[in-house]
Design a protein around this motif. Structure first.
Motif, PDB file in Angstrom:
ATOM      1  N   GLY A  13       9.707   7.670 -20.660  1.00 55.59           N
ATOM      2  CA  GLY A  13       9.236   8.965 -21.121  1.00 55.59           C
ATOM      3  C   GLY A  13       7.813   9.293 -20.705  1.00 55.59           C
ATOM      4  N   SER A  14       7.169   8.432 -19.935  1.00 51.25           N
ATOM      5  CA  SER A  14       5.814   8.691 -19.451  1.00 51.25           C
ATOM      6  C   SER A  14       5.619   7.975 -18.124  1.00 51.25           C
ATOM      7  CB  SER A  14       4.766   8.223 -20.457  1.00 51.25           C
ATOM      8  OG  SER A  14       4.621   6.812 -20.414  1.00 51.25           O
ATOM      9  N   TYR A  15       4.462   8.229 -17.505  1.00 53.33           N
ATOM     10  CA  TYR A  15       4.152   7.615 -16.222  1.00 53.33           C
ATOM     11  C   TYR A  15       3.330   6.339 -16.354  1.00 53.33           C
ATOM     12  CZ  TYR A  15       5.910  11.352 -13.182  1.00 53.33           C
ATOM     13  OH  TYR A  15       6.713  12.224 -12.489  1.00 53.33           O
TER      14      TYR A  15
ATOM     15  N   ALA B 291       7.428   3.390   0.616  1.00 50.58           N
ATOM     16  CA  ALA B 291       6.974   4.641   0.024  1.00 50.58           C
ATOM     17  C   ALA B 291       8.105   5.340  -0.718  1.00 50.58           C
ATOM     18  CB  ALA B 291       6.403   5.556   1.106  1.00 50.58           C
ATOM     19  N   GLY B 292       9.314   5.309  -0.141  1.00 52.39           N
ATOM     20  CA  GLY B 292      10.457   5.912  -0.809  1.00 52.39           C
ATOM     21  C   GLY B 292      10.818   5.201  -2.100  1.00 52.39           C
ATOM     22  N   ILE B 293      10.756   3.873  -2.075  1.00 55.65           N
ATOM     23  CA  ILE B 293      11.039   3.109  -3.294  1.00 55.65           C
ATOM     24  C   ILE B 293       9.978   3.388  -4.354  1.00 55.65           C
ATOM     25  CG2 ILE B 293      11.157   0.766  -4.254  1.00 55.65           C
ATOM     26  CD1 ILE B 293      12.417  -0.110  -1.605  1.00 55.65           C
ATOM     27  N   GLY B 294       8.703   3.516  -3.925  1.00 50.80           N
ATOM     28  CA  GLY B 294       7.648   3.848  -4.872  1.00 50.80           C
ATOM     29  C   GLY B 294       7.896   5.180  -5.554  1.00 50.80           C
ATOM     30  N   SER B 295       8.335   6.168  -4.784  1.00 51.65           N
ATOM     31  CA  SER B 295       8.654   7.477  -5.354  1.00 51.65           C
ATOM     32  C   SER B 295       9.830   7.381  -6.325  1.00 51.65           C
ATOM     33  CB  SER B 295       8.978   8.461  -4.230  1.00 51.65           C
ATOM     34  OG  SER B 295       9.419   9.689  -4.743  1.00 51.65           O
ATOM     35  N   PHE B 296      10.902   6.686  -5.900  1.00 53.17           N
ATOM     36  CA  PHE B 296      12.091   6.562  -6.748  1.00 53.17           C
ATOM     37  C   PHE B 296      11.786   5.791  -8.033  1.00 53.17           C
ATOM     38  CE2 PHE B 296      15.737   3.869  -7.963  1.00 53.17           C
ATOM     39  CZ  PHE B 296      16.606   4.867  -8.394  1.00 53.17           C
ATOM     40  N   MET B 297      11.077   4.667  -7.912  1.00 57.31           N
ATOM     41  CA  MET B 297      10.772   3.858  -9.086  1.00 57.31           C
ATOM     42  C   MET B 297       9.845   4.589 -10.047  1.00 57.31           C
ATOM     43  SD  MET B 297      12.513   1.136  -9.046  1.00 57.31           S
ATOM     44  CE  MET B 297      11.674   0.352 -10.435  1.00 57.31           C
ATOM     45  N   GLY B 298       8.936   5.420  -9.505  1.00 57.93           N
ATOM     46  CA  GLY B 298       8.093   6.228 -10.381  1.00 57.93           C
ATOM     47  C   GLY B 298       8.930   7.156 -11.242  1.00 57.93           C
ATOM     48  N   GLY B 299       9.934   7.815 -10.635  1.00 60.44           N
ATOM     49  CA  GLY B 299      10.820   8.686 -11.406  1.00 60.44           C
ATOM     50  C   GLY B 299      11.695   7.914 -12.368  1.00 60.44           C
TER      51      GLY B 299
ATOM     52  N   LEU C 266       0.824  -1.211   0.000  1.00 56.13           N
ATOM     53  CA  LEU C 266       0.000   0.000   0.000  1.00 56.13           C
ATOM     54  C   LEU C 266       0.859   1.263   0.000  1.00 56.13           C
ATOM     55  CD1 LEU C 266      -2.767  -1.029   2.564  1.00 56.13           C
ATOM     56  CD2 LEU C 266      -3.039  -0.783   0.094  1.00 56.13           C
ATOM     57  N   PHE C 267       1.913   1.264   0.798  1.00 53.31           N
ATOM     58  CA  PHE C 267       2.743   2.460   0.902  1.00 53.31           C
ATOM     59  C   PHE C 267       3.609   2.668  -0.341  1.00 53.31           C
ATOM     60  CE2 PHE C 267       1.197   2.634   5.084  1.00 53.31           C
ATOM     61  CZ  PHE C 267       1.535   3.853   5.643  1.00 53.31           C
ATOM     62  N   TYR C 268       3.945   1.597  -1.055  1.00 50.51           N
ATOM     63  CA  TYR C 268       4.647   1.762  -2.329  1.00 50.51           C
ATOM     64  C   TYR C 268       3.821   2.652  -3.258  1.00 50.51           C
ATOM     65  CZ  TYR C 268       6.718   0.655  -6.870  1.00 50.51           C
ATOM     66  OH  TYR C 268       7.303   0.761  -8.118  1.00 50.51           O
ATOM     67  N   THR C 269       2.534   2.334  -3.369  1.00 52.65           N
ATOM     68  CA  THR C 269       1.668   3.100  -4.258  1.00 52.65           C
ATOM     69  C   THR C 269       1.320   4.459  -3.663  1.00 52.65           C
ATOM     70  OG1 THR C 269       0.730   1.075  -5.164  1.00 52.65           O
ATOM     71  CG2 THR C 269      -0.541   3.094  -5.457  1.00 52.65           C
ATOM     72  N   GLY C 270       1.014   4.485  -2.361  1.00 57.15           N
ATOM     73  CA  GLY C 270       0.672   5.753  -1.741  1.00 57.15           C
ATOM     74  C   GLY C 270       1.799   6.771  -1.848  1.00 57.15           C
ATOM     75  N   GLY C 271       3.017   6.337  -1.551  1.00 61.96           N
ATOM     76  CA  GLY C 271       4.164   7.237  -1.657  1.00 61.96           C
ATOM     77  C   GLY C 271       4.457   7.631  -3.088  1.00 61.96           C
ATOM     78  N   GLY C 272       4.303   6.686  -4.024  1.00 60.97           N
ATOM     79  CA  GLY C 272       4.597   6.967  -5.422  1.00 60.97           C
ATOM     80  C   GLY C 272       3.639   7.964  -6.035  1.00 60.97           C
TER      81      GLY C 272
ATOM     82  N   LEU D  69      11.158   4.881 -13.810  1.00 56.57           N
ATOM     83  CA  LEU D  69      10.382   4.357 -14.935  1.00 56.57           C
ATOM     84  C   LEU D  69       9.964   5.477 -15.887  1.00 56.57           C
ATOM     85  CD1 LEU D  69       8.205   1.686 -13.076  1.00 56.57           C
ATOM     86  CD2 LEU D  69      10.034   1.259 -14.733  1.00 56.57           C
ATOM     87  N   HIS D  70       9.701   6.663 -15.344  1.00 52.86           N
ATOM     88  CA  HIS D  70       9.404   7.801 -16.217  1.00 52.86           C
ATOM     89  C   HIS D  70      10.623   8.175 -17.044  1.00 52.86           C
ATOM     90  CE1 HIS D  70       9.027  12.034 -17.402  1.00 52.86           C
ATOM     91  NE2 HIS D  70       7.719  11.818 -17.412  1.00 52.86           N
TER      92      HIS D  70
END
Length: 416
Positions: free
Chosen positions: A382-384, A367-375, A243-249, A377-378
């Protein structure tokens, strides 16, 4: 110092309101406010999104480590001392943020922000609540946690306005004054113990009575390693991590997600506000609903709402993005509160702090990994789209794991 409001039988609610303001400002600044600066920082420092968002891994993992240490410090020094230290650290970190010229300086500042965040987190809040409330703690805790969402909904548009008028560095310096004012408010309103003023906690029982009742219901033969062998602990850790992976991301990338779609900074900041407005509603009502309908059904319903929201953001059509933000915020707020409530429901006594600290550590790292992986993968695609697909799958995994927890025949683990 003489209290601003006389301490009476209901003063615990004044304490709860004060803690609500504390979380609204401190967590609002750290949790959502900082991300409004992202576009300006990326442009000024010429760094990638993944490089910038690595700060969230530093902050959230560091926050988990700090949380485990802060519990011991609060026991020895008192929770108010820890809170004041955190507010001082927050002001210093925000002021220093206005002078950064290198991403390594940002990482160092987020170690300080991690301490500031943890000094006003659930572990310290619970220590204060156990002093002032013998009953209705869940209601008080729900109100206080809603403060996080309140701050997250109000501060982003204000910060976007400040950046547009004064620039991002000067805006950081302005925001550094908020913790100072907040500390003064707490000096006036946040009292030590009701017994110091000849009062009892809300509900009438003393804190020692409650502790003795917990001891009677506990098994003195159990040790911390016995709990770590429990399937419940690992299932809750896994659910919280998913849950926190997605919430943080989603929270960390919402501003940039909407900026990429051509929204101006004020509208992009409004997406963050809408997430936290939804979170405010979810946190406020989830405790009441879970008491009305015991079990894990309400928790799963909020997870399902979160899943629908992040799915709408993944589809990313003009008709789905705004409903997606609102539904995600509602589901995330309820899921966040009930994750903590399930920890409190299953583990009590002297090991609660250590188990809660471990869970906070896992949640923060996720949550931190979710934020980092979101960036990351973007940056790669080139997209989210891919980043949000992974986040959608993570919530789906949490629902499956919660169903396993629901089907299990495990009994609540007693704590000595």
């Amino acid at each position: 110092m003489r209290p601003l409001i006389p301490v009476g039988p209901s003063y615990g609610w004044v304490v709860a309101g004060t803690l609500t303001v504390l979380l609204a400002i401190s967590h609002g600044l750290i949790g959502s406010g900082i991300s409004v600066f992202d576009a300006a920082i990326l442009h000024d420092l010429h760094i990638s999104r993944a490089t910038l968002k690595l700060r969230d891994v530093v902050q959230l993992f560091g926050g988990g480590l700090w949380a485990m240490a802060i519990g011991f410090a609060a026991d020895r020094l008192g929770p108010r001392t820890v809170i004041y230290a955190g507010l001082l650290t927050l002001g210093v970190a925000l002021f220093g943020y206005g002078y950064v010229t290198d991403v390594r300086q940002i990482y160092a500042l987020h170690v300080l922000l991690a301490f500031a965040y943890s000094s006003c987190h659930v572990v310290v809040v619970l220590l204060v609540l156990t002093r002032w409330f013998a009953q209705r703690r869940s209601t008080a805790l729900g109100i206080i946690l809603a403060g996080e969402s309140l701050g997250g909904s109000i501060l982003p548009p204000v910060i976007a306005y400040l950046i547009g008028n004064s620039g991002w560095r000067e805006s950081m310096h302005m925001l550094a004054l908020l913790p100072v004012g907040l500390a003064l408010l707490l000096v006036l309103l946040l009292r030590g113990k009701p017994q110091d003023f000849g009062q009892m906690p809300v509900g009438g029982a003393s804190g020692s009575d409650i502790e003795q009742a917990a001891e009677v219901a506990a098994d003195p033969s159990l040790r911390i390693r016995d709990y770590l062998r429990s399937g419940q602990v690992w299932l809750i850790l896994a659910i919280g991590a998913a849950l926190f992976y997605t919430g943080g991301g989603v929270a960390a990338h919402s501003f940039l997600y909407f900026s990429d779609r051509g929204f101006n900074p004020e509208w992009a900041a409004s997406s963050l506000s809408l997430i936290f407005v939804g979170g405010l509603v979810g946190k406020s009502c989830s405790g009441f609903l879970s008491e009305r309908w015991p079990g894990l059904g309400v928790w799963m319903a909020f997870q399902a709402t979160m899943l629908v929201g992040v799915t709408c953001l993944t589809i990313a059509t003009p008709l789905t993005v705004w409903p997606g933000v609102a539904l995600f915020g509602l589901g995330w707020g309820g899921s966040y509160t009930l994750t903590q409530a399930n920890v409190m429901e299953r583990f009590r006594g002297p090991y609660l702090g250590r188990l809660a600290g471990l869970i906070v550590l896992v949640e923060g790292l996720s949550a931190g990994i979710g934020s980092f992986m979101g960036g990351l993968l973007h940056d790669i695609t080139g997209s989210y789209t891919q980043a949000y697909l992974v986040m959608t799958a993570s919530v789906l995994l949490a629902i499956v794991l919660t169903q396993l927890l629901r089907m299990a025949t495990l009994q609540p683990v007693p704590v000595r």
